[in-house]
Every structure is written in structure tokens, then in C-alpha cells.
Design an enzyme around this catalytic site. Sequence first.
Site, mmCIF file in Angstrom:
data_model
loop_
_atom_site.group_PDB
_atom_site.id
_atom_site.type_symbol
_atom_site.label_atom_id
_atom_site.label_comp_id
_atom_site.label_asym_id
_atom_site.label_seq_id
_atom_site.Cartn_x
_atom_site.Cartn_y
_atom_site.Cartn_z
ATOM 1 C CB CYS A 101 -24.135 -5.260 -12.827
ATOM 2 S SG CYS A 101 -22.692 -6.039 -13.567
ATOM 3 C CG HIS B 198 -25.836 -8.010 -9.988
ATOM 4 N ND1 HIS B 198 -25.926 -8.645 -11.210
ATOM 5 C CD2 HIS B 198 -24.548 -7.617 -9.863
ATOM 6 C CE1 HIS B 198 -24.752 -8.632 -11.793
ATOM 7 N NE2 HIS B 198 -23.891 -8.008 -11.001
ATOM 8 C CG ASN C 228 -21.720 -10.571 -12.633
ATOM 9 O OD1 ASN C 228 -22.697 -10.184 -13.271
ATOM 10 N ND2 ASN C 228 -20.933 -9.755 -11.957
HETATM 11 N N1 COA Z 1 -8.076 -18.481 -8.607
HETATM 12 C C1 COA Z 1 -7.173 -18.495 -7.628
HETATM 13 N N2 COA Z 1 -6.723 -17.387 -7.034
HETATM 14 C C2 COA Z 1 -7.219 -16.212 -7.446
HETATM 15 C C3 COA Z 1 -8.161 -16.126 -8.479
HETATM 16 C C4 COA Z 1 -8.592 -17.328 -9.068
HETATM 17 N N3 COA Z 1 -9.506 -17.372 -10.055
HETATM 18 N N4 COA Z 1 -8.495 -14.830 -8.665
HETATM 19 C C5 COA Z 1 -7.764 -14.117 -7.799
HETATM 20 N N5 COA Z 1 -6.985 -14.963 -7.057
HETATM 21 C C6 COA Z 1 -6.026 -14.628 -6.020
HETATM 22 C C7 COA Z 1 -5.490 -13.225 -6.120
HETATM 23 O O1 COA Z 1 -4.421 -13.182 -7.053
HETATM 24 C C8 COA Z 1 -5.042 -12.958 -4.710
HETATM 25 O O2 COA Z 1 -3.790 -13.568 -4.510
HETATM 26 P P1 COA Z 1 -2.665 -12.824 -3.629
HETATM 27 O O3 COA Z 1 -3.275 -12.702 -2.257
HETATM 28 O O4 COA Z 1 -1.523 -13.779 -3.721
HETATM 29 O O5 COA Z 1 -2.445 -11.515 -4.296
HETATM 30 C C9 COA Z 1 -6.062 -13.725 -3.860
HETATM 31 O O6 COA Z 1 -6.693 -14.660 -4.759
HETATM 32 C C10 COA Z 1 -7.128 -12.836 -3.270
HETATM 33 O O7 COA Z 1 -7.583 -11.958 -4.273
HETATM 34 P P2 COA Z 1 -8.752 -10.973 -4.001
HETATM 35 O O8 COA Z 1 -9.079 -10.222 -5.258
HETATM 36 O O9 COA Z 1 -8.461 -10.169 -2.790
HETATM 37 O O10 COA Z 1 -9.901 -12.046 -3.681
HETATM 38 P P3 COA Z 1 -11.343 -11.803 -3.128
HETATM 39 O O11 COA Z 1 -11.580 -12.670 -1.987
HETATM 40 O O12 COA Z 1 -11.674 -10.347 -2.990
HETATM 41 O O13 COA Z 1 -12.252 -12.379 -4.315
HETATM 42 C C11 COA Z 1 -13.540 -11.531 -6.169
HETATM 43 C C12 COA Z 1 -12.153 -11.812 -5.620
HETATM 44 C C13 COA Z 1 -13.411 -10.842 -7.514
HETATM 45 C C14 COA Z 1 -14.259 -12.868 -6.322
HETATM 46 C C15 COA Z 1 -14.329 -10.639 -5.183
HETATM 47 O O14 COA Z 1 -13.519 -9.564 -4.803
HETATM 48 C C16 COA Z 1 -15.601 -10.092 -5.760
HETATM 49 O O15 COA Z 1 -16.529 -10.819 -6.064
HETATM 50 N N6 COA Z 1 -15.707 -8.767 -5.852
HETATM 51 C C17 COA Z 1 -16.923 -8.084 -6.295
HETATM 52 C C18 COA Z 1 -17.321 -8.413 -7.674
HETATM 53 C C19 COA Z 1 -18.572 -7.634 -8.003
HETATM 54 O O16 COA Z 1 -19.410 -7.347 -7.194
HETATM 55 N N7 COA Z 1 -18.745 -7.240 -9.194
HETATM 56 C C20 COA Z 1 -19.943 -6.491 -9.488
HETATM 57 C C21 COA Z 1 -19.773 -5.587 -10.564
HETATM 58 S S1 COA Z 1 -19.629 -6.421 -12.111
#
Ligand code: COA
Length: 334
Positions: free
Chosen positions: A110, A255, A285
Amino acid sequence: MRSAVIAGAGVHLPPKLVTNEDLCARLDTSDEWIRSRTGMSVRHVVEPGGATSDLAVEAGRRALESAGGGADLVVLATTTPDHQVPPTAPDITHRLGLGTIPSFDLSAACAGFLYGLSTVAALIATGTADRVLLIGADAFTTMVDPDDRGTVVLFGDAAGALLLRAGEADEPGALGKVVLGSDGSLAGLIQVPAGGSRSRSAGPVTKLADPAEAYFKMNGRETFRHAVQRMSQASRAAVAAAGWSLDDVDRLCAHQANARILSAVADELGLFEDRQLSNIAEVGNTAAASLPTLLAMSAADGTLKPGHRVLLTAFGGGLSWGAATLTWPDVEVG
Ligand code: COA
């Protein structure tokens, strides 16, 4: 020394849409979760059989038209080349009717477009090239497990392009110093485990122990933390290198990974809402396409205006990251 100056810009989004409702219909997720955790509502995706080059050719054509034609080098920043071999840039160059000029792919996930800007600036400064078409394009949805709710909601497909020409550092459109970084000790946070030489040397790809290994994996929570820290640090360094203060920044072009990451970076830098560019709700993204797509769409809708001093920053797999400054020129976006 010669500087790289923006002479044209173009963007292309594939017409097919995937809404949050479409995802909710087949996965255990909700519109509320996706909007509140990511800021995304809809993404554009390639049709079955479509590929990164199809998006890149269209964005490239529009950037060339916007600049009045002509390039002597094409650089494609992408994470999703059409094939492992050959590189995708020569095919794009051929389809754009640019003949046999040099062209190459560049991979920094990215952060690829920022690595591309730095490379192009150096090639222009040394006189290796005079007019470079730099395209950021990704069909990232082709790499994401359609059944993994944790990643499939995040990505869309797009291409954006800039035509950069040789010019002076004080011209509108001139690119400032690009600040870059990487940390391979955290390579495992964002990965497609199979498909490269590591897995091919272990046995035939058709005999993968777990076919899901061929899909994108991310430790979202850890990635989030590093993304905020690295984009904030790199942004401060790029602003200082330009001789600006953060008060001088008219627009933050970051980004579009996650709306909460963008808010955290903007808060850290004190660049509040009216100074942030965003298209995350409409495109998600789009990996290496994220920055040029955001620049072109914002210029087209008037939120980015000629003369605005812009701070760019990105972060992704590698880990790799960077930031840069530029002044937006008076160009008609294609
Ligand atoms: N719908 C509902 N629940 C979801 C889900 C979805 N689409 N995706 C994940 N969950 C759940 C998980 O299973 C987890 O459940 P649990 O607590 O029962 O295990 C819960 O939501 C929290 O998951 P988590 O991964 O900790 O959520 P988060 O708040 O960190 O959000 C992202 C997830 C991916 C959106 C976030 O971490 C993120 O944006 N990270 C950075 C991405 C990035 O910068 N990428 C750049 C490089 S490409």
C-alpha cells in the site's frame, strides 16, 4: 537540480459495485459493524476475468490526456500484477500505444505509490527520464478470501495515475522530498503466505496443505497500531524536509486503509476534518491505487484545489511506509 512536477492526473474505478448489504447477505457481518469499524460503504470490483492492467490502462490513458500526451517511462506500483511473469507495466505501455519505452513494476504494497514517486523523482533528477507515467493500480479483491469477513469487507479495486515531468522545485505541482521506511521484522503482520518462491520450493502449488494460504492474511489490530505510528512519524519528517510546518498543510492525503486510522493520524498531526481528503466510504482500501485515486477524485470534486499544499502518507505490507509533500497544480483531471 530538476524536480518532478505533476502535469496530469487520471483515475479509473471499475463499474461493478459491492455494497455492505451485498456482503451482509452472504457473511456474518453487518452494515453497522463495517461502517463503524472501517468507514466503508461500497467498493468497486473487477468483473470475473478482469485484471489490474485493465484498470491501469484506463487511468493511464486519462492521465496522459490530462497532461497533453507523451511519456518516456512507465512505472506501475502494484501488489496484484496480472501475472508473476511477465511484469505488467510493459503490457500497459503497449496498450497505451507508447511503443517500446522502458517500463517496470514496483512492489511496496500500500506504500507502493510513494515508493514510485521517490523513484520517479530520482530518475527525473538524474536526467534518466523527462516525462514519467506513474500508475498505482490494484485488483486487490482478487487476493482476498471471499469467505473471510475480517478482510473481504476492507478492499476495493481501482487505478490512479500521475504524469510527472521535469521542472523546477518552486513550480505548482512540484514534488517535495519523499520520506520512506520499512521494517521486515514485522513482515508476518500482512502476508499472502503461498504463491511465492518460499511455498513453490516446498512442493507443487496444487498440493498446498491449506488452499486458504494463497489468500491475503492480516493481523488487523497490530497493523492498526503500527500504521498510525509510522504514518504520523513519516508525515512530520516530510513536512520538516519541505521546510513547512503542519499549519502550512492545506490537505492531508493519507492511504485509505480505515477511517479510524485516518482519524488517529489526523488527530496526532492536528490536521482536523476540513483538511482531510477522504474517499474511503466509496472505494475502500485500494492498496497502491489509494493515493493517486484520492488525489484525482478530490481534484475532480473540488475538495483539492490548485495551490493547495498537500501532505501524502501511506503504510502497508513489508512493513513499508512513507510520506511526501507537493503543491497541487492547475490540471484538468481525466
Ligand atoms: N463483521 C463483524 N465482525 C467482524 C468482522 C466483520 N466484517 N471482521 C472481524 N470481526 C470481529 C472479529 O472476529 C472479532 O470478534 P471476536 O472479538 O469475537 O474475536 C471482532 O470483530 C474484533 O476484531 P478485530 O480484528 O480486533 O477488530 P478491529 O476493531 O481491530 O477492526 C480491522 C478490524 C481490520 C478493521 C482493523 O484492525 C484495521 O483496519 N486494521 C488495519 C488495516 C490496515 O491498516 N491495513 C493496511 C495495510 S493493507
